[in-house]
Design an enzyme around this catalytic site. Structure first.
Site, mmCIF file in Angstrom:
data_model
loop_
_atom_site.group_PDB
_atom_site.id
_atom_site.type_symbol
_atom_site.label_atom_id
_atom_site.label_comp_id
_atom_site.label_asym_id
_atom_site.label_seq_id
_atom_site.Cartn_x
_atom_site.Cartn_y
_atom_site.Cartn_z
ATOM 1 N N PRO A 27 -41.744 136.076 -35.378
ATOM 2 C CA PRO A 27 -42.939 135.251 -35.551
ATOM 3 C C PRO A 27 -42.946 134.148 -34.498
ATOM 4 C CG PRO A 27 -41.290 134.727 -37.229
ATOM 5 C CD PRO A 27 -40.740 135.865 -36.430
ATOM 6 N N SER A 29 -45.575 131.047 -33.413
ATOM 7 C CA SER A 29 -46.861 130.371 -33.597
ATOM 8 C C SER A 29 -47.602 130.306 -32.273
ATOM 9 C CB SER A 29 -46.646 128.939 -34.086
ATOM 10 O OG SER A 29 -46.043 128.982 -35.345
ATOM 11 N N CYS A 111 -37.643 126.807 -38.435
ATOM 12 C CA CYS A 111 -38.490 126.102 -37.470
ATOM 13 C C CYS A 111 -37.935 124.709 -37.179
ATOM 14 C CB CYS A 111 -39.914 125.983 -38.009
ATOM 15 S SG CYS A 111 -40.981 125.111 -36.843
ATOM 16 N N LYS A 150 -35.798 133.715 -42.782
ATOM 17 C CA LYS A 150 -35.369 133.525 -41.391
ATOM 18 C C LYS A 150 -34.775 132.128 -41.252
ATOM 19 C CE LYS A 150 -37.141 133.947 -36.644
ATOM 20 N NZ LYS A 150 -37.511 132.639 -36.160
ATOM 21 N N ASP A 213 -32.702 135.144 -27.533
ATOM 22 C CA ASP A 213 -32.323 135.481 -26.150
ATOM 23 C C ASP A 213 -32.160 136.972 -25.892
ATOM 24 O OD1 ASP A 213 -32.309 132.752 -25.916
ATOM 25 O OD2 ASP A 213 -30.129 132.557 -25.873
ATOM 26 N N ARG A 236 -39.668 135.798 -27.352
ATOM 27 C CA ARG A 236 -40.169 135.560 -25.990
ATOM 28 C C ARG A 236 -40.027 136.760 -25.065
ATOM 29 N NH1 ARG A 236 -36.653 130.286 -25.488
ATOM 30 N NH2 ARG A 236 -35.359 131.697 -26.733
HETATM 31 C C1 LIG Z 1 -43.842 129.463 -29.048
HETATM 32 C C2 LIG Z 1 -42.899 129.774 -30.177
HETATM 33 C C3 LIG Z 1 -43.369 129.753 -31.475
HETATM 34 C C4 LIG Z 1 -42.502 130.047 -32.545
HETATM 35 N N1 LIG Z 1 -43.004 130.072 -33.814
HETATM 36 C C5 LIG Z 1 -42.195 130.463 -34.839
HETATM 37 C C6 LIG Z 1 -42.712 130.641 -36.158
HETATM 38 O O1 LIG Z 1 -43.903 130.464 -36.403
HETATM 39 N N2 LIG Z 1 -41.831 131.002 -37.131
HETATM 40 C C7 LIG Z 1 -40.500 131.233 -36.886
HETATM 41 O O2 LIG Z 1 -39.745 131.573 -37.791
HETATM 42 N N3 LIG Z 1 -40.001 131.091 -35.650
HETATM 43 C C8 LIG Z 1 -40.817 130.752 -34.621
HETATM 44 N N4 LIG Z 1 -40.319 130.679 -33.360
HETATM 45 C C9 LIG Z 1 -38.919 131.087 -33.134
HETATM 46 C C10 LIG Z 1 -38.837 132.577 -32.796
HETATM 47 O O3 LIG Z 1 -39.234 133.370 -33.888
HETATM 48 C C11 LIG Z 1 -37.416 132.981 -32.395
HETATM 49 O O4 LIG Z 1 -36.561 132.698 -33.463
HETATM 50 C C12 LIG Z 1 -36.927 132.231 -31.156
HETATM 51 O O5 LIG Z 1 -37.926 132.171 -30.162
HETATM 52 C C13 LIG Z 1 -35.674 132.904 -30.577
HETATM 53 O O6 LIG Z 1 -35.943 134.246 -30.239
HETATM 54 P P1 LIG Z 1 -36.303 134.716 -28.731
HETATM 55 O O7 LIG Z 1 -35.239 134.189 -27.819
HETATM 56 O O8 LIG Z 1 -36.325 136.212 -28.819
HETATM 57 O O9 LIG Z 1 -37.636 134.126 -28.393
HETATM 58 C C14 LIG Z 1 -41.153 130.366 -32.291
HETATM 59 C C15 LIG Z 1 -40.685 130.361 -30.973
HETATM 60 C C16 LIG Z 1 -41.532 130.091 -29.919
HETATM 61 C C17 LIG Z 1 -41.004 130.129 -28.513
#
Ligand SMILES: Cc1cc2nc3c(=O)[nH]c(=O)nc-3n(C[C@H](O)[C@H](O)[C@H](O)COP(=O)(O)O)c2cc1C
Length: 338
Positions: A27, A29, A111, A150, A213, A236
């Protein structure tokens, strides 16, 4: 590499749902709205999760929130993520979502945003495990749906209590956990500690998904090996690459790394995604929402900087559509000459 991947692919089970694989979309946002979830799921993700929904806003029936919980047929089992710090409000919001067609409820305890943790929601709940327990209990009790959770590894380096929260969650009926391998205080700095996630995996019997990551096949594999987790969640790393989760799934199945789709296919995917954004958000909001996605899809292609500037100045969806067409046609012509 074929055959060497045994054990990394599995079909995750959440309540009555047997998912096709173990690669989830995180997820995010402002990013993982309905059009993005639709295209990623269509291309082959195991599960996609809604953006975080504030439970207070949900029960106030805010128009923006109702838009955020809209679903498309492709995304089932549709997972709605709720955030909040009041057990009764969380329970009511979960029930509302059940009535509105959610298949799975996910609770956000990860979050790090100030406006969320200052209201003692999101990762702030990792500092108050008693409140976290009450929220989980109330949410699980309110619905006849599987509830997942989460979290991060903890609030800060001195309090990495994810294994403790995981046990509480399992005892209260949570059916799957996702762990982002950073503390709240790290925000997005440093690296996701996949090996710490192993402590969560060893603390519970429910499926644990590793997050943070994961940007390529090698990082996905490393995350699984270090954490011993049952699957991965990607945020991401999927931006501008809705095919990436499917590629990870293929890699887990057979050890083959897939090529990115041909540029002509990428263009069609972007146009389809853009049309869905406009349909879902309307012309005015849609054009703004689309900018970041257009920029991510075109990243690294020749002329993408100028293209981005033009997209950011466009005022109509017809113009944006035309700009996308022209840009990709030029890229394709250049490729055919090379
Ligand atoms: C722009 C943005 C918005 C995010 N919004 C949420 C969210 O709404 N709920 C949530 O549990 N995590 C949120 N996260 C965290 C991501 O779900 C994830 O845990 C975090 O980005 C690490 O994973 P990644 O390295 O694959 O991006 C958000 C991260 C980013 C960068």
């Amino acid at each position: 590499m074929v055959g060497a991947m045994t054990g990394f692919h599995k079909n995750i089970i959440i309540g009555p749902y047997e998912l096709d694989g173990n690669v989830f979309l995180a997820p995010c946002s402002g990013v993982t709205d309905l059009p993005f979830r639709k295209i990623v799921k269509k291309m082959g993700a195991s599960l996609v999760v809604s953006e975080m929904i504030a439970s207070q806003a949900m029960i106030r029936d805010s128009k923006r929130t109702m838009k955020m919980v809209e679903k498309c047929p492709e995304e089932h089992p549709a997972t709605v993520q709720l955030a909040g710090c009041d057990p009764d409000v969380m329970a009511e919001a979960a029930k509302l979502n059940e009535d509105m067609g959610a298949d799975i409820i996910d609770i956000n305890m990860g979050c790090p945003a100030k406006k969320v943790v200052n209201g003692y929601a999101g990762s702030a709940l990792m500092k108050d495990l008693e409140l976290a327990r009450r929220i989980i209990e109330a949410t699980v009790k309110a619905v006849n749906l599987p509830v997942t959770l989460k979290m991060r590894t903890g609030w800060d380096d001195t309090s990495r209590n994810a294994p403790e929260l995981a046990k509480i969650a399992q005892d209260c009926g949570i059916q799957l956990l996702v762990v982002h391998g950073r503390t709240r205080c790290q925000l997005y700095n440093g690296k996701s500690d996949w090996s710490f996630i192993r402590q969560v995996k060893e603390a519970v019997n429910i499926p644990v998904i590793a997050n943070g990551d994961i940007v390529c096949e090698d990082t996905a594999l490393q995350a699984l090996k270090e954490s011993g987790a049952d699957g991965v969640m990607v945020g991401r790393g999927s931006y501008g690459r809705p095919w990436f989760l499917k590629h990870l799934q293929e890699f887990f199945k057979n050890g083959q790394k897939c090529q990115a789709p041909e540029i002509a296919v990428q263009k069609e995917l972007l146009l389809e995604h853009f049309a869905d954004i406009i349909e879902h958000h309307g012309e005015v909001v849609g054009i703004k929402m689309a900018r970041k996605h257009v920029s991510w899809y075109s990243r690294g292609l020749k002329g993408s900087n100028d293209f981005r500037v033009k997209i950011n100045q466009s005022k109509s969806s017809t113009d944006v559509h035309q700009l996308i067409n022209n840009f990709y046609e030029t890229v394709l012509e250049e490729h055919s000459r090379e």
